[in-house]
Design a protein around this motif. Structure first.
Motif, PDB file in Angstrom:
ATOM      1  N   THR A 461       0.821  -1.219   0.000  1.00 21.20           N
ATOM      2  CA  THR A 461       0.000   0.000   0.000  1.00 21.20           C
ATOM      3  C   THR A 461       0.852   1.265   0.000  1.00 21.20           C
ATOM      4  N   ASP A 462       2.140   1.138   0.305  1.00 17.81           N
ATOM      5  CA  ASP A 462       3.045   2.285   0.242  1.00 17.81           C
ATOM      6  C   ASP A 462       3.703   2.428  -1.128  1.00 17.81           C
ATOM      7  N   GLY A 463       3.283   1.568  -2.075  1.00 23.63           N
ATOM      8  CA  GLY A 463       3.837   1.658  -3.423  1.00 23.63           C
ATOM      9  C   GLY A 463       5.170   0.975  -3.582  1.00 23.63           C
ATOM     10  N   LYS A 519      -8.534   4.396  -5.088  1.00 27.95           N
ATOM     11  CA  LYS A 519      -8.000   5.718  -4.730  1.00 27.95           C
ATOM     12  C   LYS A 519      -8.062   5.971  -3.223  1.00 27.95           C
ATOM     13  N   GLN A 520      -7.569   4.993  -2.476  1.00 24.51           N
ATOM     14  CA  GLN A 520      -7.555   5.101  -1.020  1.00 24.51           C
ATOM     15  C   GLN A 520      -6.152   5.077  -0.431  1.00 24.51           C
ATOM     16  N   CYS A 521      -5.215   4.452  -1.095  1.00 27.72           N
ATOM     17  CA  CYS A 521      -3.854   4.336  -0.565  1.00 27.72           C
ATOM     18  C   CYS A 521      -3.069   5.605  -0.919  1.00 27.72           C
ATOM     19  N   LYS A 522      -2.826   6.436   0.079  1.00 29.04           N
ATOM     20  CA  LYS A 522      -2.268   7.770  -0.146  1.00 29.04           C
ATOM     21  C   LYS A 522      -0.957   7.752  -0.916  1.00 29.04           C
ATOM     22  N   ALA A 523      -0.092   6.807  -0.568  1.00 27.46           N
ATOM     23  CA  ALA A 523       1.227   6.780  -1.196  1.00 27.46           C
ATOM     24  C   ALA A 523       1.156   6.568  -2.707  1.00 27.46           C
ATOM     25  N   LEU A 524       0.048   6.033  -3.185  1.00 24.54           N
ATOM     26  CA  LEU A 524      -0.103   5.732  -4.611  1.00 24.54           C
ATOM     27  C   LEU A 524      -0.925   6.783  -5.350  1.00 24.54           C
ATOM     28  N   LEU A 525      -1.288   7.860  -4.678  1.00 23.02           N
ATOM     29  CA  LEU A 525      -2.145   8.875  -5.285  1.00 23.02           C
ATOM     30  C   LEU A 525      -1.335  10.090  -5.734  1.00 23.02           C
ATOM     31  N   THR A 526      -1.789  10.710  -6.798  1.00 22.19           N
ATOM     32  CA  THR A 526      -1.236  12.001  -7.223  1.00 22.19           C
ATOM     33  C   THR A 526      -2.392  12.954  -7.492  1.00 22.19           C
ATOM     34  N   ASP A 563       5.919  18.319  -2.358  1.00 22.56           N
ATOM     35  CA  ASP A 563       5.461  18.921  -1.102  1.00 22.56           C
ATOM     36  C   ASP A 563       4.087  18.414  -0.661  1.00 22.56           C
ATOM     37  N   CYS A 564       3.376  17.817  -1.575  1.00 22.08           N
ATOM     38  CA  CYS A 564       1.986  17.404  -1.300  1.00 22.08           C
ATOM     39  C   CYS A 564       1.935  16.273  -0.266  1.00 22.08           C
ATOM     40  N   ILE A 565       1.112  16.445   0.753  1.00 26.47           N
ATOM     41  CA  ILE A 565       0.935  15.392   1.778  1.00 26.47           C
ATOM     42  C   ILE A 565      -0.321  14.558   1.512  1.00 26.47           C
ATOM     43  N   LYS A 566      -0.986  14.857   0.404  1.00 28.30           N
ATOM     44  CA  LYS A 566      -2.131  14.060  -0.061  1.00 28.30           C
ATOM     45  C   LYS A 566      -3.273  14.023   0.961  1.00 28.30           C
ATOM     46  N   CYS A 567      -3.568  15.170   1.519  1.00 28.11           N
ATOM     47  CA  CYS A 567      -4.639  15.256   2.520  1.00 28.11           C
ATOM     48  C   CYS A 567      -6.015  15.349   1.885  1.00 28.11           C
ATOM     49  N   GLY A 568      -6.094  15.773   0.617  1.00 36.13           N
ATOM     50  CA  GLY A 568      -7.365  15.824  -0.088  1.00 36.13           C
ATOM     51  C   GLY A 568      -8.164  17.091   0.129  1.00 36.13           C
ATOM     52  N   VAL A 569      -7.615  18.068   0.857  1.00 36.04           N
ATOM     53  CA  VAL A 569      -8.353  19.311   1.121  1.00 36.04           C
ATOM     54  C   VAL A 569      -8.634  20.056  -0.185  1.00 36.04           C
ATOM     55  N   CYS A 570      -7.700  20.050  -1.095  1.00 35.81           N
ATOM     56  CA  CYS A 570      -7.885  20.756  -2.365  1.00 35.81           C
ATOM     57  C   CYS A 570      -9.076  20.194  -3.141  1.00 35.81           C
ATOM     58  N   VAL A 571      -9.253  18.885  -3.072  1.00 36.12           N
ATOM     59  CA  VAL A 571     -10.395  18.251  -3.740  1.00 36.12           C
ATOM     60  C   VAL A 571     -11.694  18.679  -3.074  1.00 36.12           C
ATOM     61  N   ASP A 572     -11.674  18.726  -1.747  1.00 34.45           N
ATOM     62  CA  ASP A 572     -12.879  19.055  -0.988  1.00 34.45           C
ATOM     63  C   ASP A 572     -13.341  20.490  -1.208  1.00 34.45           C
ATOM     64  N   VAL A 573     -12.400  21.430  -1.335  1.00 34.42           N
ATOM     65  CA  VAL A 573     -12.789  22.845  -1.413  1.00 34.42           C
ATOM     66  C   VAL A 573     -13.048  23.318  -2.834  1.00 34.42           C
ATOM     67  N   GLY A 577     -14.792  20.798  -9.159  1.00 32.94           N
ATOM     68  CA  GLY A 577     -14.179  19.494  -9.390  1.00 32.94           C
ATOM     69  C   GLY A 577     -12.983  19.549 -10.307  1.00 32.94           C
ATOM     70  N   ALA A 578     -12.196  20.605 -10.168  1.00 33.21           N
ATOM     71  CA  ALA A 578     -11.054  20.784 -11.070  1.00 33.21           C
ATOM     72  C   ALA A 578      -9.782  20.120 -10.559  1.00 33.21           C
ATOM     73  N   VAL A 579      -9.833  19.515  -9.388  1.00 31.06           N
ATOM     74  CA  VAL A 579      -8.663  18.803  -8.864  1.00 31.06           C
ATOM     75  C   VAL A 579      -8.933  17.306  -8.983  1.00 31.06           C
ATOM     76  N   SER A 580      -8.081  16.628  -9.715  1.00 30.98           N
ATOM     77  CA  SER A 580      -8.279  15.184  -9.929  1.00 30.98           C
ATOM     78  C   SER A 580      -7.332  14.382  -9.042  1.00 30.98           C
ATOM     79  N   VAL A 581      -7.781  13.183  -8.720  1.00 33.87           N
ATOM     80  CA  VAL A 581      -6.961  12.254  -7.942  1.00 33.87           C
ATOM     81  C   VAL A 581      -6.701  11.048  -8.822  1.00 33.87           C
ATOM     82  N   ASN A 582      -5.428  10.745  -9.034  1.00 29.36           N
ATOM     83  CA  ASN A 582      -5.056   9.652  -9.927  1.00 29.36           C
ATOM     84  C   ASN A 582      -4.196   8.623  -9.192  1.00 29.36           C
TER      85      ASN A 582
END
Length: 582
Positions: A461-463, A519-526, A563-573, A577-582
């Motif tokens: 799960t850490d990639g 799209k749940q394992c943070k280490a694998l998300l961008t 620098d991204c800690i992948k907290c998902g705040v950008c997606v929430d705010v 829906g202009a921020v994608s999670v891949n």
């Protein structure tokens, strides 16, 4: 008119105690002398707080999700003969109770668990009286054999057989233990029965005690269930006052008494020999079997250990007959089963259905389906000791053997529902992390094997997954199952092995493609800003706590991945829906 408020743990957590107090206050202010009583949860936890008005003619008005501010309006409508529609339960929700067959839960949400007289008015203690006055211990065991009830704690072992072995033992001192050490994540069946109908469990233990010749019983309940312990102790005290516990019960030679043992919350103490060690004041660790507890258990004396749900069924079986119980369900899996519905389910709570009901019926007909109308991905049955049933097998029947064939187990009744946002690798890691921490450490296979498996899952799960990891997990899992002493170790690999069996492609995606399909394992998300969608409002930029979103002179926003800690705040705010999670 009688007013009842659901004051199980779920109801209290939802604010039912405040609702109960406010109703009492308003009744007093109105000068109305109506009876108001607490009851346990009726299983519809998702509708708490629940208030029922029961009229003299038997008609009921049930209000759900009641708030203190709504009470005045509700009471006005009730007393004026025009009940308000707001908060009134709809027919669809009410029908869910009628789709069930409630035996173990028959009094939950119906009687006041702190008033023994209400239990007695509902045929309470008639079963043990029948046993003492009319039946021999052998006849009692024969009735249980006819019912073919199997242990509801997970193993599914025939209850009559355990009783029969202990009954035949010639020792003078024998014990009955109720295993209320409910430790599965997502399981709360035993807690609800103890909170809502403690006398049924007490009576079941008395019948078991009469059948095997035991004079003492112990209810081993986890200390994290304070309300259950309080109500159990009140029930025991009330039974003693009426000479239903003690000596010369029903003016006979039968004597039986109970005590409560609060466990410290060790999952391994759900295993019967570890539980016995804990009751004796030792560290909760399993013992080698044989000898089995029915031969040498508590204090080396014959002991029968039964689960809460099993014991709650016993009075009904004696009153109605073993055949009536056996006629419910299907061959070799008779009677009903209580399930705790949790996870991505619309209507979470407790359900009791006849054996032979399909998992699909439980989830969709009673549970209301998947939250947000998403598609069901899988169901975890049996908690950390169980396994995953994929959506393709939802028509599997609630039957010990049928569920075991899928790679899961019936278990005590936990049913965790998952949708397509659930990562199956991460889910397996969650349950294995639990069993790894709960291992008593006695067996090398369990102590070290689960740790090694968890390390591999962490890596995946850490990639950092490697080719061969899946095969290594399978080898370790099978070795742990074969080499562990007790049920905890023997079943600990089940969540991993079952998810590999049905969702191997998801493991491969994590290892080979370094992606998490759910799209749940943070280490694998961008995270990326989709420039075509971005309206340049700056909300993502202003709300990023680590300044990982850069802005140039043209107000173009980009994510700085280092620098991204992948907290998902950008997606929430982001409002568009202009921020994608891949």
């Amino acid at each position: 008119m009688k007013i009842v408020v659901g004051l199980g743990s779920c109801g209290i957590a939802a604010g039912a105690q405040k609702v109960y107090d406010e109703i009492k206050n308003q009744l007093k202010a109105r000068g109305v002398d109506n009876k108001i009583e607490p009851v346990g949860c009726n299983g519809m936890c998702y509708l708490e707080p629940i208030v029922e008005f029961i009229h003299e003619d038997g008609k009921k008005h049930t209000y759900t999700k009641v708030t203190t501010s709504a009470i005045e309006e509700i009471l006005d409508g009730i007393f004026q003969g025009q009940p308000c529609e707001k908060h009134l339960i709809d027919a669809k929700q009410g029908d869910k109770l009628y789709k069930q067959n409630r035996i173990a839960l028959k009094n939950c949400g119906v009687i006041n668990p702190e008033n023994i007289n209400e239990y007695i008015e509902n045929k309470g203690y008639e079963a043990i009286k029948k046993c003492v006055k009319e039946l021999t211990p052998i006849q009692v065991i024969e009735e249980i054999k006819t019912s073919n009830i199997r242990g509801r704690g997970g193993a599914g072992f025939p209850t009559w057989f355990k009783w029969n072995v202990a009954m035949k033992n010639k020792e003078d001192q024998k014990y009955i233990i109720c295993n209320a050490d409910e430790g599965d994540p997502g399981a709360f069946m035993d807690r609800s029965i103890l909170e809502g109908d403690p006398h049924a469990v007490i009576e079941g233990m008395m019948i078991a005690g009469y059948a095997i010749g035991a004079q003492e019983g112990v209810i081993y309940v986890r200390a994290e269930y304070p309300l259950a312990i309080v109500r159990l102790q009140k029930a025991i005290d009330q039974a003693r006052e009426l000479n239903l516990l003690g000596v010369n019960i029903f003016n006979s030679s039968f004597k039986f008494d109970l005590k409560i043992k609060a466990g410290a919350g060790a999952f391994v103490c759900g295993e019967e020999t570890a539980l016995i060690a804990s009751v004796e004041g030792e560290r909760g660790m399993p013992r080698i079997k044989p000898p089995f507890p029915a031969e040498k258990g508590l204090w080396q004396k014959p002991t029968n250990i039964n689960n809460v749900e099993t014991l709650a069924n016993i009075p009904w079986i004696i009153n109605e007959g073993g055949k009536a119980f056996a006629d419910i369900g299907m061959a070799n899996s008779q009677g009903t089963k209580v399930f705790a519905l949790t996870g991505k389910i619309k209507d979470g709570g407790l359900v009791e259905v006849p054996m032979g009901t399909s998992i699909r019926e439980v989830i969709y007909d009673i549970g209301g389906g998947i939250r947000d109308d998403k598609e069901c991905k899988a169901v975890q049955l049996g908690g950390p000791s169980g396994g995953c049933v994929p959506k393709e097998l939802l028509d599997t029947l609630v039957d010990y053997e049928a569920i075991t064939k899928t790679g899961a187990i019936m278990g005590s009744g936990g049913m965790v529902v998952m949708d397509d946002t659930t990562c199956m690798v991460d889910m397996a890691k969650f349950f294995l992390d639990f069993t790894c921490k709960e291992s008593c450490g006695k067996c090398i296979h369990c102590r070290l094997g689960t740790k090694r498996m968890l390390e591999i899952l962490d890596r995946i799960t850490d990639g950092k997954g490697q080719p061969g990891d899946i095969e290594l997990l399978e080898d370790l899992g099978n070795g742990i199952k074969e080499g562990s002493l007790c049920g905890l170790g023997q079943t600990a690999p089940n969540p991993v092995l079952s998810t590999i069996k049905y969702f191997r492609n998801e493991y491969e995606k994590h290892i080979v493609d370094k992606t998490c399909p759910a799209k749940q394992c943070k280490a694998l998300l961008t995270y990326e800003v989709i420039q075509e969608k971005c309206i340049k409002c700056g909300l993502c930029f202003r709300n990023c706590s680590v300044k990982a979103i850069a802005r140039d002179e043209n107000k173009t926003y980009t994510v700085q991945h280092e620098d991204c800690i992948k907290c998902g705040v950008c997606v929430d705010v982001c409002p568009v829906g202009a921020v994608s999670v891949n």
